[in-house]
Design an enzyme around this catalytic site. Structure first.
Site, PDB file in Angstrom:
ATOM      1  N   CYS A  57       4.717  -3.197  -1.242  1.00 37.76           N
ATOM      2  CA  CYS A  57       3.661  -3.274  -0.226  1.00 37.76           C
ATOM      3  C   CYS A  57       2.437  -3.921  -0.863  1.00 37.76           C
ATOM      4  CB  CYS A  57       3.371  -1.898   0.385  1.00 37.76           C
ATOM      5  SG  CYS A  57       2.769  -0.658  -0.774  1.00 37.76           S
ATOM      6  N   ASN A  62       0.493  -0.384  -3.197  1.00 34.19           N
ATOM      7  CA  ASN A  62       1.445   0.513  -3.895  1.00 34.19           C
ATOM      8  C   ASN A  62       0.910   1.942  -3.996  1.00 34.19           C
ATOM      9  OD1 ASN A  62       2.993   0.952  -7.135  1.00 34.19           O
ATOM     10  ND2 ASN A  62       4.013   1.047  -5.163  1.00 34.19           N
ATOM     11  N   CYS A 120       0.644   3.687  -0.562  1.00 31.11           N
ATOM     12  CA  CYS A 120       1.029   4.293   0.727  1.00 31.11           C
ATOM     13  C   CYS A 120       2.497   4.017   1.074  1.00 31.11           C
ATOM     14  CB  CYS A 120       0.134   3.783   1.862  1.00 31.11           C
ATOM     15  SG  CYS A 120      -1.616   4.217   1.652  1.00 31.11           S
ATOM     16  N   ARG A 121       2.801   2.795   1.516  1.00 34.42           N
ATOM     17  CA  ARG A 121       4.118   2.539   2.106  1.00 34.42           C
ATOM     18  C   ARG A 121       5.238   2.461   1.089  1.00 34.42           C
ATOM     19  NH1 ARG A 121       2.138  -2.716   5.072  1.00 34.42           N
ATOM     20  NH2 ARG A 121       0.814  -2.658   3.200  1.00 34.42           N
TER      21      ARG A 121
HETATM   22  P1  4NP Z   1      -0.174   0.183   0.946  1.00 32.71           P
HETATM   23  O1  4NP Z   1      -1.574   0.485   1.670  1.00 32.71           O
HETATM   24  O2  4NP Z   1      -0.086  -1.310   0.802  1.00 32.71           O
HETATM   25  O3  4NP Z   1       0.832   0.715   1.897  1.00 32.71           O
HETATM   26  O4  4NP Z   1      -0.210   0.909  -0.382  1.00 32.71           O
HETATM   27  C1  4NP Z   1      -2.790   0.000   1.179  1.00 32.71           C
HETATM   28  C2  4NP Z   1      -3.454   0.693   0.191  1.00 32.71           C
HETATM   29  C3  4NP Z   1      -4.682   0.242  -0.275  1.00 32.71           C
HETATM   30  C4  4NP Z   1      -5.219  -0.909   0.243  1.00 32.71           C
HETATM   31  C5  4NP Z   1      -4.543  -1.624   1.226  1.00 32.71           C
HETATM   32  C6  4NP Z   1      -3.330  -1.163   1.690  1.00 32.71           C
HETATM   33  N1  4NP Z   1      -6.479  -1.369  -0.211  1.00 32.71           N
HETATM   34  O5  4NP Z   1      -6.979  -2.347   0.364  1.00 32.71           O
HETATM   35  O6  4NP Z   1      -7.038  -0.803  -1.149  1.00 32.71           O
END
Ligand code: 4NP
Length: 163
Positions: A10, A13, A15-16
């Site tokens: 993702c 790294n 959340c998803r």
């Molecule tokens: P992920 O979610 O890609 O599912 O881990 C996010 C976590 C942090 C950020 C963006 C998406 N961020 O902009 O910090």
């Protein structure tokens, strides 16, 4: 025996892709096939390198009986694109970024393309949307999407191995 190498990808790294890793690790363990899989996750961005999973991801993981241990890391193209046979992007941006970094096209898939209920659906409907700026219900919905897709992925891989 060659193991199935699965890298969930993702943006951050936290959340998803960590949740996909927790779900898949639990699934292969419960089916007694942990030895046949090499599973990890990473982000195309590096802002959160070294962090644990987002607290909302940890909460939803615990609620579903999953182990939420995690240390975030960015993608390492030279190592990851060789080690893993499937690079499972959560959304179209993640996929675009992987390809831009030189990932072999044949290895890059959208995770939700393995959800049998979504077979034949257009690609833009196969994303796991970024839940970072939303509310807690987004994280529960994320778990539903990811677990359905991981079950489909598992069945696809196990079927391919025995047939
Ligand atoms: P992920 O979610 O890609 O599912 O881990 C996010 C976590 C942090 C950020 C963006 C998406 N961020 O902009 O910090």
């Amino acid at each position: 025996m060659t193991r199935h190498g699965l890298l969930f990808v993702c943006l951050g790294n936290i959340c998803r892709s960590p949740l996909a890793k927790f779900v898949m690790l639990d699934l292969v363990e419960r089916r007694g096939l942990a030895h046949a899989f090499d599973i990890d996750s990473c982000g195309t961005g590096s802002w959160h390198a070294g962090d644990g999973a987002d607290p909302r991801t940890v909460e939803v993981a615990r609620r579903h009986g999953l182990n939420p241990d995690h240390v975030a890391r960015p993608v390492r193209p030279a190592v990851d694109f060789d080690r893993f046979g499937l690079l499972l992007a959560m959304d179209l941006d993640n996929r675009r970024n992987l390809l831009r970094l030189g990932a072999p096209e044949a290895k890059v898939k959208l995770l939700r393309s393995f959800d049998p209920a979504l077979s034949g659906q257009p690609e833009h409907t196969l994303e796991v949307p970024d839940p970072y700026y939303g509310g807690p219900e987004g994280f529960e919905h994320m778990h539903e999407m990811i677990s359905a897709a991981c079950r489909g992925l598992f069945e696809t891989l196990v079927r391919a191995r025995v047939s």
